[in-house]
Motif scaffolding. Structure first.
Motif, PDB file in Angstrom:
ATOM      1  N   ASP B  65      33.380  59.669  63.377  1.00 21.09           N
ATOM      2  CA  ASP B  65      32.965  59.605  64.784  1.00 21.09           C
ATOM      3  C   ASP B  65      33.495  58.343  65.472  1.00 21.09           C
ATOM      4  O   ASP B  65      33.768  58.345  66.672  1.00 21.09           O
ATOM      5  CB  ASP B  65      31.431  59.636  64.877  1.00 21.09           C
ATOM      6  CG  ASP B  65      30.911  61.060  64.684  1.00 21.09           C
ATOM      7  OD1 ASP B  65      31.757  61.997  64.714  1.00 21.09           O
ATOM      8  OD2 ASP B  65      29.694  61.232  64.480  1.00 21.09           O
ATOM      9  N   ASP B  66      33.665  57.270  64.670  1.00 23.19           N
ATOM     10  CA  ASP B  66      34.109  56.018  65.302  1.00 23.19           C
ATOM     11  C   ASP B  66      35.631  55.873  65.305  1.00 23.19           C
ATOM     12  O   ASP B  66      36.165  54.812  65.609  1.00 23.19           O
ATOM     13  CB  ASP B  66      33.441  54.822  64.610  1.00 23.19           C
ATOM     14  CG  ASP B  66      33.742  54.792  63.107  1.00 23.19           C
ATOM     15  OD1 ASP B  66      34.499  55.695  62.636  1.00 23.19           O
ATOM     16  OD2 ASP B  66      33.232  53.900  62.418  1.00 23.19           O
ATOM     17  N   ALA B  67      36.328  56.924  64.924  1.00 22.63           N
ATOM     18  CA  ALA B  67      37.801  56.835  64.931  1.00 22.63           C
ATOM     19  C   ALA B  67      38.291  56.662  66.364  1.00 22.63           C
ATOM     20  O   ALA B  67      37.854  57.406  67.255  1.00 22.63           O
ATOM     21  CB  ALA B  67      38.395  58.095  64.330  1.00 22.63           C
ATOM     22  N   ARG B  68      39.189  55.661  66.538  1.00 23.33           N
ATOM     23  CA  ARG B  68      39.645  55.393  67.912  1.00 23.33           C
ATOM     24  C   ARG B  68      40.862  56.258  68.236  1.00 23.33           C
ATOM     25  O   ARG B  68      41.631  56.605  67.347  1.00 23.33           O
ATOM     26  CB  ARG B  68      39.953  53.891  68.062  1.00 23.33           C
ATOM     27  CG  ARG B  68      38.636  53.051  68.083  1.00 23.33           C
ATOM     28  CD  ARG B  68      38.897  51.574  68.249  1.00 23.33           C
ATOM     29  NE  ARG B  68      39.643  51.051  67.107  1.00 23.33           N
ATOM     30  CZ  ARG B  68      40.746  50.336  67.223  1.00 23.33           C
ATOM     31  NH1 ARG B  68      41.245  50.073  68.420  1.00 23.33           N
ATOM     32  NH2 ARG B  68      41.353  49.874  66.155  1.00 23.33           N
ATOM     33  N   LYS B 148      42.768  59.087  52.250  1.00 20.22           N
ATOM     34  CA  LYS B 148      42.332  57.697  51.985  1.00 20.22           C
ATOM     35  C   LYS B 148      42.193  56.867  53.260  1.00 20.22           C
ATOM     36  O   LYS B 148      41.564  55.813  53.264  1.00 20.22           O
ATOM     37  CB  LYS B 148      43.349  57.018  51.054  1.00 20.22           C
ATOM     38  CG  LYS B 148      43.162  57.412  49.586  1.00 20.22           C
ATOM     39  CD  LYS B 148      44.227  56.723  48.754  1.00 20.22           C
ATOM     40  CE  LYS B 148      44.349  57.364  47.389  1.00 20.22           C
ATOM     41  NZ  LYS B 148      45.650  57.058  46.781  1.00 20.22           N
ATOM     42  N   LEU B 149      42.777  57.348  54.339  1.00 20.65           N
ATOM     43  CA  LEU B 149      42.758  56.559  55.583  1.00 20.65           C
ATOM     44  C   LEU B 149      41.328  56.345  56.066  1.00 20.65           C
ATOM     45  O   LEU B 149      40.459  57.212  55.884  1.00 20.65           O
ATOM     46  CB  LEU B 149      43.580  57.265  56.671  1.00 20.65           C
ATOM     47  CG  LEU B 149      45.083  57.406  56.400  1.00 20.65           C
ATOM     48  CD1 LEU B 149      45.740  58.280  57.468  1.00 20.65           C
ATOM     49  CD2 LEU B 149      45.756  56.044  56.362  1.00 20.65           C
ATOM     50  N   SER B 150      41.118  55.192  56.733  1.00 22.30           N
ATOM     51  CA  SER B 150      39.752  54.812  57.115  1.00 22.30           C
ATOM     52  C   SER B 150      39.149  55.717  58.187  1.00 22.30           C
ATOM     53  O   SER B 150      37.936  55.841  58.281  1.00 22.30           O
ATOM     54  CB  SER B 150      39.745  53.365  57.612  1.00 22.30           C
ATOM     55  OG  SER B 150      40.653  53.283  58.712  1.00 22.30           O
ATOM     56  N   ILE B 151      39.990  56.402  58.963  1.00 20.47           N
ATOM     57  CA  ILE B 151      39.427  57.234  60.048  1.00 20.47           C
ATOM     58  C   ILE B 151      39.072  58.654  59.545  1.00 20.47           C
ATOM     59  O   ILE B 151      38.551  59.478  60.295  1.00 20.47           O
ATOM     60  CB  ILE B 151      40.396  57.343  61.253  1.00 20.47           C
ATOM     61  CG1 ILE B 151      41.751  57.915  60.805  1.00 20.47           C
ATOM     62  CG2 ILE B 151      40.552  56.010  61.942  1.00 20.47           C
ATOM     63  CD1 ILE B 151      42.624  58.347  61.997  1.00 20.47           C
TER      64      ILE B 151
END
Lengths: 218, 302
Positions: B65-68, B148-151
């Motif tokens: 949800d916090d992915a920019r 693996k990506l943070s988003i």
């Protein structure tokens, strides 16, 4: 036409149904097979159409040894014969017309030929008016005549009849015997098993007489 | 020609002479073949489904949800530039909600709980891969890297689905195979015994036919035809029932229909299924009646 050479038949060990029976019947002959009940008349007829096999001896039909006829060729022997059974053996779920047509159907005869042959046979035995009835709806005498019509419809060389007048009154029996005479007049060999002495006197022919399985006169 | 016609006529007449037994057998044979047909169709449909799945490898990456937005756009660009990737589609949270409503209208009430809050569905990237030669391993590696990506919150890959469906299909195939064996045995047993009964009922007729000079095949052939007809008619009825069952499935099992409609084709039922059923039914009839005749109709006594 029919030749028996030292024929024996035994159903149970201690008793012979037929014992050392030898005779011959010429082509076109009309003769009787007689003897008391249990003398072996039916057994002898069954040996001719190979429903039973002899224990010993040879039977020749039309010069062919029946012992040597394989099962697959048995139909050829039976197509030479017309058989009138003591118990008629009619199909009660078929009409009289259909019963008489059976020997022609199994031979692959074409429908128009079947029609004309069955109608001729019906006329000969005087049952044209009953052709759409089923056997159970006609009298014993009429059933007997259906059995005769079925036996002659395919023009057999030999007609075998086992007690064909057993259930009939004298008048009707005479009619049936006259019918056999007419059939014989067409060149068909006729062998009738009967124990009716009166009828044999009325129609004097050669007689094969059995007594306890032995042929005592021929 | 007359003999063949006469034997066929006899066979048809005989079926109607023993109506009760023959029509009962039609029913039981039709039922057993219907079960066989259903399993056959299920495995066929799942095969097609798995085939379609494997042709288009797809992955859905659910975004946090916090992915920019810039991070998302970067990832889209990177993926689009990758040679393994055919197409990338971004699906927003709102779009995901709309899609869900469209797909499961009966669950609309569940969404009404979130009416005043933001969409409960995550945004996602739907990635379709090129499948040329053997590049499954490379695709798997790429999927793992993106995961693996943070988003990225999670992923769904249709290859996993395909594997699960394959397992289900294998299970259905095995169950279907054994069940079909049992049902085929039951059908054969029924036909075998119906022919045995018919031989018994027609004992006198058979005897008379023999005595008036019928050849053995003339006596046997109608029974073979009867057996084949029992199997044939049974399988035709089974085919009609199978067709009706598939066509009417949405009506009598609407909820199930929504779940399985992607996997099972209820529209274009291949004709082969019916041909197979009819061949099987007729074959069972032929073989069973042949065996019954061998066992119960001995040649005349010589």
């Amino acid at each position: 036409m029919i030749e028996f050479y030292h024929v024996y038949k035994q159903y149970v060990k201690s008793q012979f149904a037929l014992s050392d029976v030898s005779f011959s019947i010429e082509k076109g002959e009309f003769l009787f097979l007689t003897g008391a009940s249990g003398a072996g008349k039916t057994t002898l007829l069954k040996l001719i159409f190979k429903e039973e096999l002899p224990g010993k001896g040879q039977i020749l039909i039309d010069s062919e040894n029946t012992n040597l006829i394989p099962q697959k060729k048995l139909f050829k022997l039976r197509r030479k014969l017309g058989i009138v059974f003591q118990d008629f053996k009619l199909l009660n779920n078929r009409t009289i017309y259909e019963n008489i047509a059976v020997p022609l159907l199994v031979r692959g005869i074409r429908r128009p030929t079947i029609d004309s042959s069955v109608n001729d046979a019906l006329a000969l035995v005087g049952l044209t008016h009953r052709k759409h009835y089923i056997p159970a709806h006609v009298s014993g005498g009429e059933q007997q005549r259906v059995a005769i019509a079925r036996a002659i419809v395919a023009n057999p060389k030999i007609l075998l009849a086992d007690e064909p007048t057993g259930n009939l009154d004298t008048e009707l029996s005479i009619e049936i015997f006259k019918l056999f005479e007419r059939i014989n007049a067409n060149g068909i060999t006729v062998l009738i098993a009967t124990h009716d002495d009166h009828l044999m006197q009325l129609f004097p022919r050669r007689v094969l007489k059995l007594d306890k399985g032995k042929l005592i006169s021929h | 020609m007359n003999l063949i016609k006469s034997t066929f006529t006899n066979a048809f007449k005989n079926i109607f002479r023993n109506k009760l037994i023959n029509f009962l057998s039609f029913g039981i044979i039709a039922f057993t073949l219907l079960i066989f047909g259903i399993f056959n169709y299920l495995t066929y449909s799942l095969d097609v489904f798995i085939g379609d799945f494997s042709r288009n490898i797809e992955a859905i990456f659910y975004l946090k949800d916090d992915a920019r937005q810039p991070e998302i756009e970067n990832l889209i660009t990177e993926l689009e530039e990758n040679l393994l990737v055919k197409k990338v589609t971004f699906k927003s949270k709102n779009q995901a909600e709309i899609d869900f409503s469209r797909r499961f209208p009966e669950l609309e009430y569940a969404l009404s709980e979130f009416k005043d809050s933001p969409s409960p569905f995550p945004a996602s990237l739907e990635v379709t891969f090129r499948q040329e030669n053997n590049i499954d391993i490379k695709i798997s590696t790429l999927i793992k890297e993106v995961e693996k990506l943070s988003i990225i919150e999670g992923k769904e890959v249709n290859l996993d689905w395909a594997k699960q469906v394959t397992n289900i299909k294998k299970f259905i195939s095995v169950v279907g195979f054994f069940l079909s064996l049992i049902l085929i045995f039951i059908s054969s047993f029924i036909i075998f015994n119906v022919i045995k009964l018919n031989i018994f009922f027609r004992k006198d007729e058979i005897n008379i036919f023999r005595l008036v000079g019928a050849q053995d095949w003339y006596i046997r052939f109608p029974f073979i035809i009867e057996g084949a007809l029992l199997g044939f008619v049974g399988s035709v009825v089974a085919g009609i029932l199978l067709f009706a069952a598939l066509k009417l499935f949405p009506a009598y099992a609407a909820f199930m229909f929504n779940i399985v409609k992607g996997m099972i084709d209820f529209e274009d039922i291949p004709f082969n299924i019916f041909i197979r059923l009819i061949l099987l039914g007729t074959g069972i009839g032929l073989v069973s009646s042949f065996l019954s005749l061998r066992q119960h109709l001995k040649p005349s006594n010589d």
